[in-house]
Write a protein that holds these residues in place. Sequence first.
Motif, PDB file in Angstrom:
ATOM      1  N   SER A  16       0.818  -1.211   0.000  1.00  0.00           N
ATOM      2  CA  SER A  16       0.000   0.000   0.000  1.00  0.00           C
ATOM      3  C   SER A  16       0.856   1.267   0.000  1.00  0.00           C
ATOM      4  O   SER A  16       0.493   2.278  -0.613  1.00  0.00           O
ATOM      5  CB  SER A  16      -0.932  -0.010   1.212  1.00  0.00           C
ATOM      6  N   THR A  17       2.011   1.229   0.682  1.00  0.00           N
ATOM      7  CA  THR A  17       2.937   2.366   0.657  1.00  0.00           C
ATOM      8  C   THR A  17       3.413   2.637  -0.765  1.00  0.00           C
ATOM      9  O   THR A  17       3.468   3.799  -1.215  1.00  0.00           O
ATOM     10  CB  THR A  17       4.145   2.084   1.574  1.00  0.00           C
ATOM     11  N   ALA A  18       3.752   1.561  -1.479  1.00  0.00           N
ATOM     12  CA  ALA A  18       4.197   1.711  -2.867  1.00  0.00           C
ATOM     13  C   ALA A  18       3.089   2.296  -3.734  1.00  0.00           C
ATOM     14  O   ALA A  18       3.339   3.159  -4.589  1.00  0.00           O
ATOM     15  CB  ALA A  18       4.643   0.359  -3.419  1.00  0.00           C
ATOM     16  N   ALA A  19       1.855   1.836  -3.509  1.00  0.00           N
ATOM     17  CA  ALA A  19       0.728   2.342  -4.294  1.00  0.00           C
ATOM     18  C   ALA A  19       0.494   3.824  -4.025  1.00  0.00           C
ATOM     19  O   ALA A  19       0.223   4.604  -4.949  1.00  0.00           O
ATOM     20  CB  ALA A  19      -0.530   1.534  -3.977  1.00  0.00           C
ATOM     21  N   ALA A  20       0.586   4.235  -2.759  1.00  0.00           N
ATOM     22  CA  ALA A  20       0.407   5.651  -2.416  1.00  0.00           C
ATOM     23  C   ALA A  20       1.536   6.497  -2.997  1.00  0.00           C
ATOM     24  O   ALA A  20       1.311   7.625  -3.454  1.00  0.00           O
ATOM     25  CB  ALA A  20       0.328   5.812  -0.902  1.00  0.00           C
ATOM     26  N   ALA A  21       2.759   5.960  -2.968  1.00  0.00           N
ATOM     27  CA  ALA A  21       3.894   6.688  -3.552  1.00  0.00           C
ATOM     28  C   ALA A  21       3.697   6.863  -5.051  1.00  0.00           C
ATOM     29  O   ALA A  21       3.977   7.940  -5.613  1.00  0.00           O
ATOM     30  CB  ALA A  21       5.199   5.940  -3.260  1.00  0.00           C
ATOM     31  N   TYR A  22       3.223   5.813  -5.731  1.00  0.00           N
ATOM     32  CA  TYR A  22       2.924   5.893  -7.161  1.00  0.00           C
ATOM     33  C   TYR A  22       1.864   6.963  -7.424  1.00  0.00           C
ATOM     34  O   TYR A  22       1.952   7.730  -8.395  1.00  0.00           O
ATOM     35  CB  TYR A  22       2.434   4.529  -7.655  1.00  0.00           C
ATOM     36  N   GLU A  23       0.873   7.040  -6.542  1.00  0.00           N
ATOM     37  CA  GLU A  23      -0.212   8.001  -6.720  1.00  0.00           C
ATOM     38  C   GLU A  23       0.295   9.443  -6.678  1.00  0.00           C
ATOM     39  O   GLU A  23      -0.050  10.263  -7.533  1.00  0.00           O
ATOM     40  CB  GLU A  23      -1.266   7.787  -5.643  1.00  0.00           C
ATOM     41  N   ILE A  24       1.119   9.770  -5.690  1.00  0.00           N
ATOM     42  CA  ILE A  24       1.500  11.161  -5.457  1.00  0.00           C
ATOM     43  C   ILE A  24       2.766  11.570  -6.187  1.00  0.00           C
ATOM     44  O   ILE A  24       3.053  12.771  -6.332  1.00  0.00           O
ATOM     45  CB  ILE A  24       1.669  11.405  -3.938  1.00  0.00           C
ATOM     46  N   ALA A  25       3.558  10.600  -6.678  1.00  0.00           N
ATOM     47  CA  ALA A  25       4.884  10.909  -7.236  1.00  0.00           C
ATOM     48  C   ALA A  25       4.879  11.978  -8.325  1.00  0.00           C
ATOM     49  O   ALA A  25       5.783  12.831  -8.346  1.00  0.00           O
ATOM     50  CB  ALA A  25       5.542   9.628  -7.741  1.00  0.00           C
ATOM     51  N   PRO A  26       3.909  11.995  -9.264  1.00  0.00           N
ATOM     52  CA  PRO A  26       3.947  13.056 -10.284  1.00  0.00           C
ATOM     53  C   PRO A  26       3.913  14.468  -9.709  1.00  0.00           C
ATOM     54  O   PRO A  26       4.465  15.396 -10.304  1.00  0.00           O
ATOM     55  CB  PRO A  26       2.700  12.772 -11.132  1.00  0.00           C
ATOM     56  N   ALA A  27       3.280  14.629  -8.532  1.00  0.00           N
ATOM     57  CA  ALA A  27       3.232  15.959  -7.921  1.00  0.00           C
ATOM     58  C   ALA A  27       4.625  16.430  -7.504  1.00  0.00           C
ATOM     59  O   ALA A  27       4.893  17.634  -7.472  1.00  0.00           O
ATOM     60  CB  ALA A  27       2.300  15.945  -6.716  1.00  0.00           C
ATOM     61  N   SER A  28       5.509  15.474  -7.180  1.00  0.00           N
ATOM     62  CA  SER A  28       6.849  15.841  -6.704  1.00  0.00           C
ATOM     63  C   SER A  28       7.747  16.360  -7.821  1.00  0.00           C
ATOM     64  O   SER A  28       8.759  17.006  -7.552  1.00  0.00           O
ATOM     65  CB  SER A  28       7.508  14.629  -6.030  1.00  0.00           C
ATOM     66  N   VAL A  29       7.396  16.059  -9.076  1.00  0.00           N
ATOM     67  CA  VAL A  29       8.211  16.516 -10.217  1.00  0.00           C
ATOM     68  C   VAL A  29       7.330  17.238 -11.242  1.00  0.00           C
ATOM     69  O   VAL A  29       7.613  17.225 -12.439  1.00  0.00           O
ATOM     70  CB  VAL A  29       8.953  15.328 -10.877  1.00  0.00           C
ATOM     71  N   ALA A  30       6.275  17.876 -10.757  1.00  0.00           N
ATOM     72  CA  ALA A  30       5.304  18.510 -11.648  1.00  0.00           C
ATOM     73  C   ALA A  30       5.932  19.528 -12.610  1.00  0.00           C
ATOM     74  O   ALA A  30       5.606  19.526 -13.809  1.00  0.00           O
ATOM     75  CB  ALA A  30       4.183  19.155 -10.839  1.00  0.00           C
ATOM     76  N   PRO A  31       6.828  20.411 -12.152  1.00  0.00           N
ATOM     77  CA  PRO A  31       7.417  21.363 -13.107  1.00  0.00           C
ATOM     78  C   PRO A  31       8.147  20.678 -14.266  1.00  0.00           C
ATOM     79  O   PRO A  31       8.058  21.125 -15.418  1.00  0.00           O
ATOM     80  CB  PRO A  31       8.378  22.177 -12.239  1.00  0.00           C
ATOM     81  N   THR A  32       8.850  19.601 -13.960  1.00  0.00           N
ATOM     82  CA  THR A  32       9.558  18.860 -15.012  1.00  0.00           C
ATOM     83  C   THR A  32       8.586  18.223 -15.987  1.00  0.00           C
ATOM     84  O   THR A  32       8.789  18.254 -17.211  1.00  0.00           O
ATOM     85  CB  THR A  32      10.447  17.772 -14.385  1.00  0.00           C
ATOM     86  N   ILE A  33       7.517  17.638 -15.456  1.00  0.00           N
ATOM     87  CA  ILE A  33       6.496  17.017 -16.309  1.00  0.00           C
ATOM     88  C   ILE A  33       5.863  18.059 -17.223  1.00  0.00           C
ATOM     89  O   ILE A  33       5.691  17.830 -18.424  1.00  0.00           O
ATOM     90  CB  ILE A  33       5.419  16.321 -15.443  1.00  0.00           C
ATOM     91  N   MET A  34       5.520  19.216 -16.670  1.00  0.00           N
ATOM     92  CA  MET A  34       4.894  20.262 -17.477  1.00  0.00           C
ATOM     93  C   MET A  34       5.824  20.723 -18.596  1.00  0.00           C
ATOM     94  O   MET A  34       5.384  20.941 -19.731  1.00  0.00           O
ATOM     95  CB  MET A  34       4.503  21.445 -16.577  1.00  0.00           C
ATOM     96  N   GLY A  35       7.108  20.845 -18.287  1.00  0.00           N
ATOM     97  CA  GLY A  35       8.060  21.267 -19.308  1.00  0.00           C
ATOM     98  C   GLY A  35       8.256  20.225 -20.396  1.00  0.00           C
ATOM     99  O   GLY A  35       8.275  20.560 -21.591  1.00  0.00           O
ATOM    100  N   ASP A  36       8.367  18.962 -20.014  1.00  0.00           N
ATOM    101  CA  ASP A  36       8.617  17.899 -20.988  1.00  0.00           C
ATOM    102  C   ASP A  36       7.412  17.631 -21.874  1.00  0.00           C
ATOM    103  O   ASP A  36       7.559  17.385 -23.082  1.00  0.00           O
ATOM    104  CB  ASP A  36       9.008  16.606 -20.268  1.00  0.00           C
ATOM    105  N   LEU A  37       6.205  17.660 -21.283  1.00  0.00           N
ATOM    106  CA  LEU A  37       5.004  17.328 -22.045  1.00  0.00           C
ATOM    107  C   LEU A  37       4.317  18.566 -22.628  1.00  0.00           C
ATOM    108  O   LEU A  37       3.376  18.429 -23.415  1.00  0.00           O
ATOM    109  CB  LEU A  37       4.006  16.564 -21.171  1.00  0.00           C
ATOM    110  N   GLY A  38       4.778  19.754 -22.239  1.00  0.00           N
ATOM    111  CA  GLY A  38       4.164  20.975 -22.742  1.00  0.00           C
ATOM    112  C   GLY A  38       2.738  21.152 -22.266  1.00  0.00           C
ATOM    113  O   GLY A  38       1.856  21.539 -23.039  1.00  0.00           O
TER     114      GLY A  38
END
Length: 394
Positions: A16-38
């Motif tokens: 369950s810890t792994a599942a929760a980490a998977y859920e929230i992980a994109p928020a931790s690198v959101a600026p990078t995701i926004m830049g890469d995906l436009g």
Amino acid sequence: MDTSVWVAIAGLFLLSTAAAAYEIAPASVAPTIMGDLGIGQARAGWLVSVMYAVAVATSIPVGAALDRTDLLRAVAAAAVALLVAGVWGWVAATRGDYLGLVVSRMLGGLAYVTVWNAGANLAGRAVPPRHQATAVGVFTASAPAGFALGQLGGPLIAGAAGWPAILPAFGVLAVAGIALFWWAVGGRAAGAGEVEPPTRAEFRRVFATRPVWVICGMGFAAFSLYLFLNSWLPAFFEARLGLSLAATGLVVAVFPAVGVVARTGGGVLSDRLFDGRRRPVALASFALSVPVVVALAFVGTVVPALALLVVAGATIQLGIGLLYAYVREVVDPSVRGTAVSLLTSVGLLGALVAPVGAGWLIELTGTYELAFFAAGVVGVGGGALALVAPEPGS
């Protein structure tokens, strides 16, 4: 009690810890995701929100299915599905396929709600009734632990292997968790044959049972408070205390972190100090958290803010884990999966609504005070429900 039981619960906790980490992980690198995906903030935010939306929509059907199937195989399938979703998301992200990434996250959301609902039931079934709230509390502490892991580990993985790698990485950890659980229980079917599958009348009775809705109402209030503070404290502290965004993030990370202890502690208090009674802990959670939440609106310096943050995190989450043991005890054994899933659905609805409602109040007034006061009112409502909540078996 056999140590293999606690090893099994540790496996569920890791899954369950792994599942929760998977859920929230994109928020931790959101600026990078926004830049890469436009993409903009709204579309980036949807990468996390879509999992909540899927959980709210599918939790009840998933719970009904869990009441009719082998829980061990169901949770193992969900762990594999989480890994598949992670690999799928990694492929989509490396190709710049935003839609494919969102769809992969929808599969991850379905896997997570299955892990959460089945895991709470398995943890409760694994121990004698006198330890049930403790075991379920330990399991539910996996959510804040996973959020902390995702927020801290996401940037580290992204820095080493690129941000798409965060998606399958936590899926691999989920498979390790289910492997540990499977080894601890010896591959025995968990759930099948223990109780007869529910009839349609028994299934419908869950939705007509007043104590179930009282507990779900408390879940709505508790998750509303939890997500309101998680969502708006960073911006509030930045504006009120003049902290940098990085410093604010570090301070606010304390809030979910204390939940690892608090969610477990609520079950221990109920099982040991109150001899299995659930209502005193649920009532204390709301009675203690409401004044602290309202007081946060008037804080002006860092030290009092941090102190109130720790108390708020502990008191709000004190009752969250307990509610999952509580709701299982007020229904027939054949429909416990459905009851847990209903609590998940209603609780996550509060998690979805509270940040949006708070944002509307903040925009309307231009200040944060009314939003904190409204959160306090929600907490008072949760406390009122705790006052009338029956004890299991009463």
